[in-house]
Write a protein that holds these residues in place. Structure first.
Motif, short mmCIF file in Angstrom:
data_model
loop_
_atom_site.label_atom_id
_atom_site.label_comp_id
_atom_site.label_asym_id
_atom_site.label_seq_id
_atom_site.Cartn_x
_atom_site.Cartn_y
_atom_site.Cartn_z
N GLY A 1 37.02 -18.32 36.57
CA GLY A 1 36.62 -17.49 35.50
C GLY A 1 35.38 -16.43 35.80
N PRO A 2 34.20 -17.27 36.22
CA PRO A 2 32.97 -16.47 36.44
C PRO A 2 33.21 -15.37 37.53
CG PRO A 2 32.32 -18.69 36.32
CD PRO A 2 34.08 -18.64 36.32
N MET A 3 34.24 -15.65 38.56
CA MET A 3 34.37 -14.68 39.47
C MET A 3 35.42 -13.78 38.97
SD MET A 3 35.13 -17.45 42.98
CE MET A 3 35.45 -15.93 43.78
N VAL A 4 35.97 -13.99 38.27
CA VAL A 4 37.12 -12.91 37.53
C VAL A 4 36.22 -11.83 36.76
CG1 VAL A 4 38.80 -12.57 35.85
CG2 VAL A 4 39.09 -14.33 37.51
N THR A 5 35.28 -12.62 36.07
CA THR A 5 34.48 -11.46 35.24
C THR A 5 33.53 -10.60 35.93
OG1 THR A 5 33.98 -13.12 33.57
CG2 THR A 5 32.46 -11.68 33.62
N GLN A 6 33.05 -11.20 37.07
CA GLN A 6 32.26 -10.20 38.23
C GLN A 6 33.28 -9.10 38.95
OE1 GLN A 6 30.07 -12.49 41.16
NE2 GLN A 6 29.26 -13.91 39.40
N LEU A 7 34.39 -9.55 39.33
CA LEU A 7 35.29 -8.54 39.71
C LEU A 7 35.79 -7.62 38.52
CD1 LEU A 7 37.39 -8.04 42.14
CD2 LEU A 7 39.10 -9.26 40.99
N LEU A 8 36.00 -8.02 37.55
CA LEU A 8 36.34 -7.00 36.62
C LEU A 8 35.11 -5.94 36.23
CD1 LEU A 8 38.12 -9.06 33.67
CD2 LEU A 8 39.30 -6.96 35.29
N ASP A 9 33.87 -6.62 36.23
CA ASP A 9 32.63 -5.58 36.16
C ASP A 9 32.60 -4.56 37.17
OD1 ASP A 9 30.31 -5.35 34.45
OD2 ASP A 9 29.29 -5.85 36.24
N GLN A 10 32.78 -5.06 38.55
CA GLN A 10 33.00 -4.35 39.68
C GLN A 10 33.72 -3.12 39.66
OE1 GLN A 10 33.26 -6.62 43.05
NE2 GLN A 10 31.16 -7.45 43.22
N PHE A 11 35.07 -3.60 39.16
CA PHE A 11 36.18 -2.44 38.84
C PHE A 11 35.66 -1.52 37.85
CE2 PHE A 11 39.75 -4.53 40.99
CZ PHE A 11 40.42 -3.36 41.45
N LEU A 12 35.17 -1.69 36.74
CA LEU A 12 34.87 -1.10 35.87
C LEU A 12 33.64 -0.14 36.07
CD1 LEU A 12 34.82 -3.24 32.87
CD2 LEU A 12 36.39 -1.64 33.24
N SER A 13 32.70 -0.56 36.94
CA SER A 13 31.65 0.30 37.52
C SER A 13 32.00 1.19 38.53
CB SER A 13 30.63 -0.76 37.90
OG SER A 13 30.07 -1.34 36.70
#
Length: 593
Positions: free
Chosen positions: A256-268
């Motif tokens: 989960g924490p890695m997915v959150t970071q990945l989505l954050d990068q995608f959005l940025s």
């Protein structure tokens, strides 16, 4: 030059009018219908409409002194006249809202031009606005035509938004609390419906565990490109697309924490550019990823997708509560796979086998010597079968709705949660087929009844977002509190009036319309009002979303009241009090007489 062209047009039309009047009974319209011209997307102009009043133009001579002259206060007259046009979402006139801009009159042609600045290019009533402006302005004796240019307000930069999302007007989350209910199908068709309304739209597939967008929407070019240090979204027509599946084949296998970071990068890193709406296809559930996305993206509104089963209704409650914790209003609920449409029994009995019918047509054509060429006979037989099928469809078109998963909960959603926009999508094989083919259903079947449902969903989302963004004072939820000293519930409605009104706790408790108090299907009241004591009081009151109030009562019951129901109860109470006051006043006057 422009005046010469207009007058030349008038004389041509006058000549045509005379010719047609002599030769036939056909009457030419007094006003020509608008001509539509598209403008470049960078200017925020949407469309340009020109209407000339042919009847007036044809009565004027070439001489300038015969042209109608506008009065000195022509602008104020027009603005005053246009103030009768009301925006149904913001409940105010277009002049007070500042929609009317750059109003001018060309004295050489007596044509009035203006810009109509809308809250969004997808405004569902923009054509009505244009028509009303044309009719009002063309009603003045000193005008010979109208030019209306539709524009849209520039997108406001949201505070704290990721770099690539700084030009996005509104983020719409499409969510479900469990998988397999058609959430991604709804998100995709909603996005393309908004695009059909004229908006700039993007879709972000936030489900990295099982990305659906690459299957459901095949981009025009599937090569991922970079703009500087950012990713350029892929495109299908005028809709921007981004999904983990486009840049990485398969689904992600990570915690989960890695997915959150990945989505954050995608959005940025995704450079969306200027969008009116970004549709966020949320991963199913109400966990950490969903809450993080809701907080990180400053979501404007949410659409919840469910199915008719009772278990799915529980999921709707969870979804509303999740979005409520991050102050995101739920503006619509889509009940997917709500029913299956089939021909009724009489239509099925009359159904024809197309192959048999085709063979019979071909045989008759050849036997009667109508055609000797077998191939040609087959082609004509095909055309005849199509005509018969079309006629049968137009003639019989009666269908029967079979609710495989139960009657659904649209009424309950409206009465308990105050969610007025509820939509039922049928179980249709073509919708699933389009989802697998990469062509959205609404693109492949733009004129189908099911596409109309998606269009209605898009219009409701546009209207609700406009209310939240541009009508905050008029559509803010009321402030409800309990006055312990007087034992009354105080309601201060945020509609520009600070006057407080009151209800007794017993009145409100007796008005509960939950499933335990009212039969869902018939609306018949189960609760006996006499069973509620006057001494009952609320232990806790809190808003649930932007539409309803949750109350915990001293008798152990929990109620949900849509704010419109609270307002209606107050209105009915005031009406009863006014009638009683009038009756007492009338009785007093009679006694004195």
């Amino acid at each position: 030059m422009r005046r010469v062209l207009i007058l030349s047009l008038a004389h041509v039309l006058e000549a045509v009018h005379c010719f047609v009047s002599v030769r036939s009974n056909i009457a030419l319209p007094v006003i020509t219908r608008p001509m539509l011209y598209s403008f470049s997307s960078s200017s925020r102009s949407i469309a340009h409409y020109t209407t000339l009043k042919v009847d007036k133009l044809s009565n004027f001579d070439h001489d300038d002194h015969l042209s109608p002259k506008p009065p000195s206060d022509w602008q104020s007259q027009i603005l005053s006249a246009l103030s009768v046009i009301i925006d149904p979402d913001l409940n105010s006139d277009i002049v007070s809202l500042g929609f009317v801009k750059n109003i001018k009159i060309d004295e050489s042609s007596s044509i009035v031009s203006l810009d109509l600045e809308l809250t969004t290019p997808a405004c569902p009533v923009k054509d009505s606005f244009v028509k009303q402006c044309e009719d009002i302005i063309n009603g003045f004796a000193w005008t010979l035509g109208t030019e209306v240019t539709l524009t849209a307000q520039p997108t406001e930069t949201p505070t704290g938004a990721p770099k690539g999302m700084s030009q996005i007007g509104a983020v719409i989350a499409v969510s479900s609390c469990k998988g397999g209910v058609g959430k991604s199908t709804t998100a995709v068709n909603l996005a393309f419906a908004l695009e059909r309304l004229g908006a700039k739209v993007g879709i972000f597939d936030a489900d990295v565990y099982g990305p659906s967008l690459p299957t459901m929407v095949r981009p025009d070019d599937d090569n991922v490109r970079f703009v500087g240090r950012q990713i350029a979204p892929l495109r299908r027509g005028n809709v921007s697309l981004m999904s983990f599946g486009y840049v990485n084949e398969g689904s992600a296998v990570m915690r989960g924490p890695m997915v959150t970071q990945l989505l954050d990068q995608f959005l940025s890193l995704t450079n969306w550019g200027a969008l009116d709406y970004l549709i966020l296809d949320m991963p199913p559930g109400t966990g950490d990823i969903q809450l993080t996305l809701s907080q990180r993206l400053n979501i404007t509104a949410a659409v919840i997708v469910t199915t008719p089963q009772e278990l799915s209704f529980v999921d709707v409650e969870r979804g509303v509560e999740m979005f409520d914790t991050v102050n995101v209003p739920c503006v619509a609920v889509v009940e997917n796979m709500a029913y299956f449409e089939t021909e009724n029994s009489s239509a099925r009995a009359n159904a024809m086998d197309a192959e048999i019918l085709r063979a019979k047509f071909k045989e008759l054509l050849e036997e009667n010597g109508v055609l000797s060429d077998g191939t040609k006979a087959g082609d004509i037989a095909n055309d005849l079968v199509k005509l018969v099928e079309q006629h049968s469809h137009e003639k019989g078109g009666e269908t029967e709705r079979i609710r495989i998963f139960g009657p659904g909960h649209k009424r309950r959603l409206s009465e308990q949660w105050g969610i007025e926009h509820t939509f039922s999508i049928p179980l249709l094989g073509k919708i699933a087929k389009n989802g697998d083919s990469g062509i959205p259903f609404i693109v492949d079947n733009p004129n189908s009844p099911q596409s109309d449902i998606y269009m209605d969903l898009a219009k409701s989302v546009v209207s609700e977002v406009a209310k939240f963004k541009f009508g905050k004072n008029k559509y803010a939820r009321p402030i409800v509190s309990y006055d312990t000293d007087n034992g009354l519930i105080r309601v201060v409605d945020s509609t520009g009036e600070d006057k407080a009104t009151t209800l007794s706790p017993a009145e409100l408790r007796r008005g509960c319309r939950c499933a335990a108090c009212v039969e869902e299907m018939t609306g018949k009241q189960i609760l006996d009002p006499a069973s509620i004591p006057d001494s009952i009081k609320p232990l806790n009151m809190a808003p649930t979303g932007n539409y309803a109030l949750s109350v915990d009562w001293s008798d152990g019951h929990r109620s949900l009241y849509p704010y419109r129901q609270v307002r209606s109860m107050i209105g009915n109470k005031q009406e009863s009090e006014d009638k009683l006051r009038d009756a007492l006043s009338s009785k007093k006057e009679t006694v004195q007489a």
